[in-house]
Scaffold this active site. Sequence first.
Site, PDB file in Angstrom:
ATOM      1  N   HIS A 154      -4.909 -11.648  43.475  1.00  9.67           N
ATOM      2  CA  HIS A 154      -4.444 -11.583  42.082  1.00  9.67           C
ATOM      3  C   HIS A 154      -3.903 -10.167  41.825  1.00  9.67           C
ATOM      4  O   HIS A 154      -4.600  -9.304  41.297  1.00  9.67           O
ATOM      5  CB  HIS A 154      -5.612 -11.905  41.146  1.00  9.67           C
ATOM      6  CG  HIS A 154      -5.230 -12.140  39.710  1.00  9.67           C
ATOM      7  ND1 HIS A 154      -5.571 -13.287  39.022  1.00  9.67           N
ATOM      8  CD2 HIS A 154      -4.550 -11.384  38.826  1.00  9.67           C
ATOM      9  CE1 HIS A 154      -5.133 -13.209  37.768  1.00  9.67           C
ATOM     10  NE2 HIS A 154      -4.499 -12.058  37.626  1.00  9.67           N
ATOM     11  N   ASN A 340      -0.672 -21.110  34.727  1.00  7.66           N
ATOM     12  CA  ASN A 340      -1.069 -20.193  33.653  1.00  7.66           C
ATOM     13  C   ASN A 340      -0.072 -20.366  32.524  1.00  7.66           C
ATOM     14  O   ASN A 340       1.117 -20.071  32.694  1.00  7.66           O
ATOM     15  CB  ASN A 340      -1.037 -18.733  34.138  1.00  7.66           C
ATOM     16  CG  ASN A 340      -2.113 -18.445  35.170  1.00  7.66           C
ATOM     17  OD1 ASN A 340      -2.995 -19.271  35.402  1.00  7.66           O
ATOM     18  ND2 ASN A 340      -2.055 -17.269  35.769  1.00  7.66           N
ATOM     19  N   GLU A 415      -5.110 -20.453  33.429  1.00 13.61           N
ATOM     20  CA  GLU A 415      -5.227 -19.439  32.371  1.00 13.61           C
ATOM     21  C   GLU A 415      -4.547 -19.945  31.111  1.00 13.61           C
ATOM     22  O   GLU A 415      -3.448 -20.516  31.180  1.00 13.61           O
ATOM     23  CB  GLU A 415      -4.527 -18.122  32.762  1.00 13.61           C
ATOM     24  CG  GLU A 415      -5.237 -17.314  33.803  1.00 13.61           C
ATOM     25  CD  GLU A 415      -4.483 -16.032  34.177  1.00 13.61           C
ATOM     26  OE1 GLU A 415      -3.791 -15.454  33.310  1.00 13.61           O
ATOM     27  OE2 GLU A 415      -4.582 -15.631  35.348  1.00 13.61           O
TER      28      GLU A 415
HETATM   29  C1  BGC Z   1      -2.294 -12.657  34.458  1.00  6.22           C
HETATM   30  C2  BGC Z   1      -3.550 -11.975  33.961  1.00  6.22           C
HETATM   31  C3  BGC Z   1      -3.255 -11.257  32.651  1.00  6.22           C
HETATM   32  C4  BGC Z   1      -2.818 -12.300  31.639  1.00  6.22           C
HETATM   33  C5  BGC Z   1      -2.607 -11.770  30.230  1.00  6.22           C
HETATM   34  C6  BGC Z   1      -1.541 -13.397  33.367  1.00  6.22           C
HETATM   35  O1  BGC Z   1      -0.187 -13.412  33.661  1.00  6.22           O
HETATM   36  O2  BGC Z   1      -2.609 -13.523  35.515  1.00  6.22           O
HETATM   37  O3  BGC Z   1      -4.022 -11.110  34.941  1.00  6.22           O
HETATM   38  O4  BGC Z   1      -4.318 -10.505  32.191  1.00  6.22           O
HETATM   39  O5  BGC Z   1      -1.616 -12.867  32.085  1.00  6.22           O
HETATM   40  O6  BGC Z   1      -1.533 -10.926  30.141  1.00  6.22           O
END
Ligand code: BGC
Length: 515
Positions: A154, A340, A415
């Site tokens: 990551h 994500n 995410e």
């Molecule tokens: C990333 C994270 C980051 C989050 C919020 C994502 O693109 O994987 O590491 O903290 O966004 O910005």
Amino acid sequence: MVQPKTLLIFFLFLSLLLFIETKHNHEEEEEVVNRSMFPDDFIFGVSTSAYQVEGAYLEDGKGLSNWDVFTHLPANTVRGQNGDVADDHYHLYMEDIDKLEYLGVNAYRLSISWSRILPRGRFGEVNPKGVLFYNNIIDNMLLKGIEPFVTINHFDIPQELEDRYGSWLSPQMQEDFVHFAKVCFEKFGDRVKKWVTINEPNIYTQFAYMYGTFSPMRCSLPFGNCSAGNSDLEPLIAAHNMLISHAKAVKLYREQFQPKQGGIVGLVANAFHYEPYTDDIFSYQAVERSYAFNVAWIFDPLIHGDYPPLMRKYVGNDLPKFSKQEKKLLKGSVDFLGVNHYTTFYAIDCFNSDECTLMDNRPNRGFVARAIARDGIPMGDQTGVSGFQVVPHGMEKVLNYFSMRYPNTSIYITENGYCPPNHLEGSEMLHDFKRIEFHKAYLAALANAMRKGAKVKGYFAWSFMDNYEWLKGYNTTFGLYYVDRRTMQRKARLSAKWYKDFIENAEKSSTISTF
Ligand code: BGC
């Protein structure tokens, strides 16, 4: 004759009835989301990454990572902040696992610090204390019934790989990544059953090689003003090496580990949704290109074995080519796609119109610029990340795209989360109603997409706790838990309590009010 007093009471009673009726109708219109709208075996988890939470950047034999070096150089990050200590999760992990247990999550997505396990990449030995740290986390999570969902890489890599051969720009990185993945499968694969090879090649290469704001800070005009780099080519080369690294690691896993260990493996990409900026064909094409150049760029090779034809059409020979053997290796190289998803943008066509130059908008991939408002009207509530607005229906739309383009492929939302626009102080810091509304609304959109056929198997809130946000440091707060920077004390925000309640009470509905 009717007394005025009686008349008044009558009218008051009538108004009360009307009020109750309107409220009732309003509530009926509101969307509802609850745990029972998701399958029993659905994963509800929270997510973090190593550099953002661990700290202990030089402890117990860890080598320097690209982020350790980059954040120590002046002016690279907001207020010069870095992840030296981060959430001190390296020392407080037992307390953190208790908090995961409190939340009632059935999985926790974490990543492994490459330079903690292999301080010098494949040019040195495995660091036993690094292995011990992750063994402790994994074992203690499992004791509490929480499944590890592990990302191998990551964003952080051993600095030595950058210094020796320019990391992801070199095919040599493939060998290093496979070596690292092998060590992870060997050491942790008996207990880790869900692997992500790499997090967000699309976002990483954008910031590292297109805008040049992440290490190794390479870019060219008009994307950014760096001392070296090529914003048109290098992101494509770096992502190419990431994809091949992934495919080689998966081959190894499937041949040597999967038959015994029985886990699954995928890759995570960031996927925004895009809406047309104007109601004409060019805007719709801009949407199509945005998806192709940002999302299908990463996922098409993994499912179909090659880059999207639309990219080849526009980029031509600048887009690297996979050999026959690489295509074979890539095709079908995921058991699931990790997504994500944070927000939605308007896509403005920069190919056929001069709208982009007129707007002085920073160009993006695919000859598209992004906007967050139309005719002065923003798409949703602004969050604490510039350009990120709250647009829940984007979750459903993005999943529709995947259902169409990659039918029959399982998806995890790895995410999804909310950061407030201002760094809140005092009680406001803990009373994060907007974050609760965000998760409810996005979960409702997710449930809608699943009802329409999206094969989603899990949802991870970003983030478990406030942590070090890459360039922005500690004022960008995505956490369900607040972290006091001086004492390192973690405090459950209302959203943590809401998430726990949501997970535990299958039938209890959460209605969604508008932002
Ligand atoms: C990333 C994270 C980051 C989050 C919020 C994502 O693109 O994987 O590491 O903290 O966004 O910005």
